[in-house]
Design an enzyme around this catalytic site. Structure first.
Site, PDB file in Angstrom:
ATOM      1  N   GLY A   1      -3.553  -4.959  -4.457  1.00  0.00           N
ATOM      2  CA  GLY A   1      -4.777  -3.871  -5.107  1.00  0.00           C
ATOM      3  C   GLY A   1      -4.050  -2.459  -5.257  1.00  0.00           C
ATOM      4  O   GLY A   1      -3.515  -1.677  -4.555  1.00  0.00           O
ATOM      5  N   HIS A   2      -3.908  -2.505  -6.449  1.00  0.00           N
ATOM      6  CA  HIS A   2      -3.068  -1.152  -7.138  1.00  0.00           C
ATOM      7  C   HIS A   2      -4.153  -0.225  -7.696  1.00  0.00           C
ATOM      8  O   HIS A   2      -4.514  -0.225  -8.549  1.00  0.00           O
ATOM      9  CB  HIS A   2      -1.940  -1.785  -8.400  1.00  0.00           C
ATOM     10  CG  HIS A   2      -0.753  -2.764  -7.578  1.00  0.00           C
ATOM     11  ND1 HIS A   2      -0.075  -3.268  -8.408  1.00  0.00           N
ATOM     12  CD2 HIS A   2      -0.629  -2.953  -6.243  1.00  0.00           C
ATOM     13  CE1 HIS A   2       0.834  -3.953  -7.655  1.00  0.00           C
ATOM     14  NE2 HIS A   2       0.513  -3.822  -6.228  1.00  0.00           N
TER      15      HIS A   2
ATOM     16  N   LYS B   1       2.417   2.012  -5.264  1.00  0.00           N
ATOM     17  CA  LYS B   1       3.237   1.544  -6.184  1.00  0.00           C
ATOM     18  C   LYS B   1       2.430   1.624  -7.510  1.00  0.00           C
ATOM     19  O   LYS B   1       3.066   1.952  -8.482  1.00  0.00           O
ATOM     20  CB  LYS B   1       3.728  -0.095  -5.967  1.00  0.00           C
ATOM     21  CG  LYS B   1       4.483  -0.142  -4.786  1.00  0.00           C
ATOM     22  CD  LYS B   1       4.943  -1.754  -4.676  1.00  0.00           C
ATOM     23  CE  LYS B   1       3.563  -2.586  -4.282  1.00  0.00           C
ATOM     24  NZ  LYS B   1       3.171  -2.232  -3.086  1.00  0.00           N
TER      25      LYS B   1
ATOM     26  N   GLN C   1       2.667  -5.919  -2.885  1.00  0.00           N
ATOM     27  CA  GLN C   1       2.965  -5.888  -1.457  1.00  0.00           C
ATOM     28  C   GLN C   1       4.179  -5.127  -1.249  1.00  0.00           C
ATOM     29  O   GLN C   1       4.690  -4.212  -2.068  1.00  0.00           O
ATOM     30  CB  GLN C   1       3.017  -7.426  -0.942  1.00  0.00           C
ATOM     31  CG  GLN C   1       1.655  -8.105  -0.839  1.00  0.00           C
ATOM     32  CD  GLN C   1       1.398  -8.869  -2.233  1.00  0.00           C
ATOM     33  OE1 GLN C   1       2.252  -9.432  -2.872  1.00  0.00           O
ATOM     34  NE2 GLN C   1       0.272  -8.647  -2.634  1.00  0.00           N
TER      35      GLN C   1
ATOM     36  N   ASP D   1       0.733  -1.192   0.085  1.00  0.00           N
ATOM     37  CA  ASP D   1       0.002   0.268  -0.162  1.00  0.00           C
ATOM     38  C   ASP D   1       0.976   1.281   0.045  1.00  0.00           C
ATOM     39  O   ASP D   1       0.289   2.373   0.425  1.00  0.00           O
ATOM     40  CB  ASP D   1      -0.867  -0.051   1.181  1.00  0.00           C
ATOM     41  CG  ASP D   1      -1.728  -1.277   1.252  1.00  0.00           C
ATOM     42  OD1 ASP D   1      -2.101  -1.756   0.353  1.00  0.00           O
ATOM     43  OD2 ASP D   1      -1.970  -1.524   2.368  1.00  0.00           O
TER      44      ASP D   1
HETATM   45  P1  IMP Z   1      -2.082 -12.571   1.774  1.00  0.00           P
HETATM   46  O1  IMP Z   1      -0.885 -12.198   1.221  1.00  0.00           O
HETATM   47  O2  IMP Z   1      -3.384 -12.388   1.771  1.00  0.00           O
HETATM   48  O3  IMP Z   1      -1.550 -14.297   2.599  1.00  0.00           O
HETATM   49  O4  IMP Z   1      -2.021 -11.824   3.536  1.00  0.00           O
HETATM   50  C1  IMP Z   1      -0.675 -11.929   4.478  1.00  0.00           C
HETATM   51  C2  IMP Z   1      -0.296 -10.490   4.880  1.00  0.00           C
HETATM   52  O5  IMP Z   1      -0.196  -9.723   3.740  1.00  0.00           O
HETATM   53  C3  IMP Z   1      -1.561  -9.923   5.513  1.00  0.00           C
HETATM   54  O6  IMP Z   1      -1.077  -9.204   6.646  1.00  0.00           O
HETATM   55  C4  IMP Z   1      -2.161  -9.072   4.529  1.00  0.00           C
HETATM   56  O7  IMP Z   1      -3.011  -7.885   4.942  1.00  0.00           O
HETATM   57  C5  IMP Z   1      -1.089  -8.644   3.779  1.00  0.00           C
HETATM   58  N1  IMP Z   1      -1.282  -8.336   2.531  1.00  0.00           N
HETATM   59  C6  IMP Z   1      -1.208  -8.935   1.344  1.00  0.00           C
HETATM   60  N2  IMP Z   1      -1.287  -8.286   0.108  1.00  0.00           N
HETATM   61  C7  IMP Z   1      -1.419  -6.997   0.479  1.00  0.00           C
HETATM   62  C8  IMP Z   1      -1.373  -5.994  -0.236  1.00  0.00           C
HETATM   63  O8  IMP Z   1      -1.504  -5.798  -1.454  1.00  0.00           O
HETATM   64  N3  IMP Z   1      -1.475  -4.670   0.474  1.00  0.00           N
HETATM   65  C9  IMP Z   1      -1.234  -4.605   2.001  1.00  0.00           C
HETATM   66  N4  IMP Z   1      -1.183  -5.750   2.563  1.00  0.00           N
HETATM   67  C10 IMP Z   1      -1.152  -7.057   2.036  1.00  0.00           C
END
Ligand code: IMP
Length: 419
Positions: A36-37, A12, A219, A9
């Protein structure tokens, strides 16, 4: 390459959108529909989950590399939405033959695991962990398998069975439309075959032909499976090294690594956030910055700029420059702070600790700088910024040892300073 320096977040999407203008090919290399971009074009807002943000520029070829776990249902939803928006997708999207498919049973398993876990990760619920588990366990279904119906059937049946067993052993129920969802995913898989390509080869051929390639990270560094705040991380290598393995090129083919940092820090999901604001400030900055997850809508926790984490990001990613986003969100604050070290029971530490539990109890040591209390939204060069904002950016450069090369001062494409 554009890589996140925090917990995702960082903005990017906007930076990739701006840089994509100068690229011929844009490629994602890890993660999946958890990303989520958000990109603003004129008055329209797009939230892209899997297709690279470069898709919003005509003529850019957009690739999903082998390191991605591709949620095929979500992918075509996004693809068809873009087509409906009038974006020409003909011959513009390619998917690695080596990418793994994220199936509906991975999502079901992700939910069941989170529901029963004592130590919840706070995942996005998109099935990311279970899909990478199957990849590492050498049981996954890849895009290349889609050419062989018998092989697909065998892999999917075994996958469903394993997921059912695990979900039921946790007291869960997975009869909730799972079979229908798997059938739809397989139908979408048929459609996907037309987009399959060798992404590593395409990228190298593009580079050899003098074209420019932009690798788009998802991420951020603190969510990296190896370097992040384990176990509160995602299941892929979000850092620069992951870009080489995840796109299928050698590390020497990458010459520029831009690390994206917000002018402050946010985190969504569980796990420590050392520079977290107190409650009142948290609410204030969340409202000013619109800090709600682009994928899940969850409120993001907010805090001050963390130089300790930023230095880790600079080191593990080999950053050549920083892009500082959302500077304008701090415009009204009388003071801004930067955490330069952490106080721990063992003394001051300047490097990001490996022990996530220790990280949960560190006390950041802050440097306080004057705020600028003036709008930065119209600034298009460093010279347009108030002196205090320039000083804040100078200090960020000093404490991270990395030059600031881009500053974003609003959501619009034009609201960017290139240094
Ligand atoms: P997962 O990737 O859904 O398995 O989530 C693992 C961790 O990564 C959690 O804390 C999510 O909130 C975080 N996370 C995964 N994708 C994003 C993203 O695009 N932005 C922010 N946090 C993310």
């Amino acid at each position: 390459m554009v890589v996140g320096c925090r917990w995702g977040d960082e903005g990017k999407g906007k930076i990739v959108d701006v840089l994509a203008e100068e690229a011929h090919v844009v490629a994602r290399y890890q993660g999946g529909a958890n990303a989520g971009h958000t990109v603003h074009v004129g008055d329209d807002q797009f939230v892209l989950h899997q297709i690279p943000s470069g898709i919003l520029h005509a003529d850019k070829r957009c690739l999903l590399g082998n390191g991605v776990v591709l949620d095929v249902l979500d992918f075509f939803e996004e693809y068809d939405d873009l087509a409906e928006w009038g974006i020409d997708l003909d011959d513009r999207v390619g998917v690695s033959q080596r990418a793994h498919l994220l199936m509906p049973y991975h999502r079901a398993l992700d939910h069941a695991l989170e529901n029963q876990a004592k130590q919840k990760i706070g995942t996005t619920g998109r099935g990311i962990g279970p899909a990478y588990e199957e990849k590492a366990g050498r049981r996954g279904l890849r895009v290349a398998d889609l050419a062989n119906a018998e092989r697909v059937q065998g892999l999917v049946e075994a996958g469903v069975e394993r997921a059912r067993e695990r979900i039921e052993s946790m007291g869960g129920d997975c009869d909730d439309g799972l079979d229908g969802a798997v059938e739809s995913a397989l139908a979408a898989g048929e459609r996907l075959r037309g987009l399959a390509t060798d992404t590593g080869l395409e990228i190298m051929q593009a580079l050899q032909g003098g074209k420019r390639v932009l690798l788009e990270g998802a991420q951020g560094t603190a969510l990296d499976l190896d370097h992040g705040t384990y176990p509160f991380v995602t299941s892929s290598n979000t850092t620069a090294g992951g870009a080489a393995t995840g796109s299928g090129i050698g590390p020497t083919a990458i010459d520029t690594v831009i690390g994206v940092v917000k002018a402050y820090t946010t985190r969504v999901g569980n796990g420590p956030l050392p520079t977290a604001f107190d409650e009142a400030m948290d609410e204030k900055v969340r409202a000013l910055g619109g800090e709600f997850g682009a994928t899940t809508g969850r409120p993001r926790r907010c805090g001050w700029f963390d130089a300790v984490l930023s230095r880790l990001a600079a080191r593990v990613n080999g950053l050549t420059g920083l892009a500082v986003t959302k500077l304008d969100v701090l415009d009204t604050l009388p003071e801004v702070c930067i955490a330069t070290s952490y106080r721990t029971p063992d003394g001051l530490v300047e490097e990001f600790p490996a022990d996530t539990w220790q990280l949960g109890s560190v006390e950041p040591v802050y440097e306080t700088l004057p705020g600028w209390q003036e709008s930065t939204e119209g600034a298009r060069s460093l010279g347009d910024l108030p002196a205090a904002a320039r000083r804040y950016l100078d200090r960020i450069e000093e404490v991270t040892g990395t030059p600031v090369q881009m500053v974003s001062v609003g959501t619009r494409r034009s609201q960017i300073i290139r240094v």
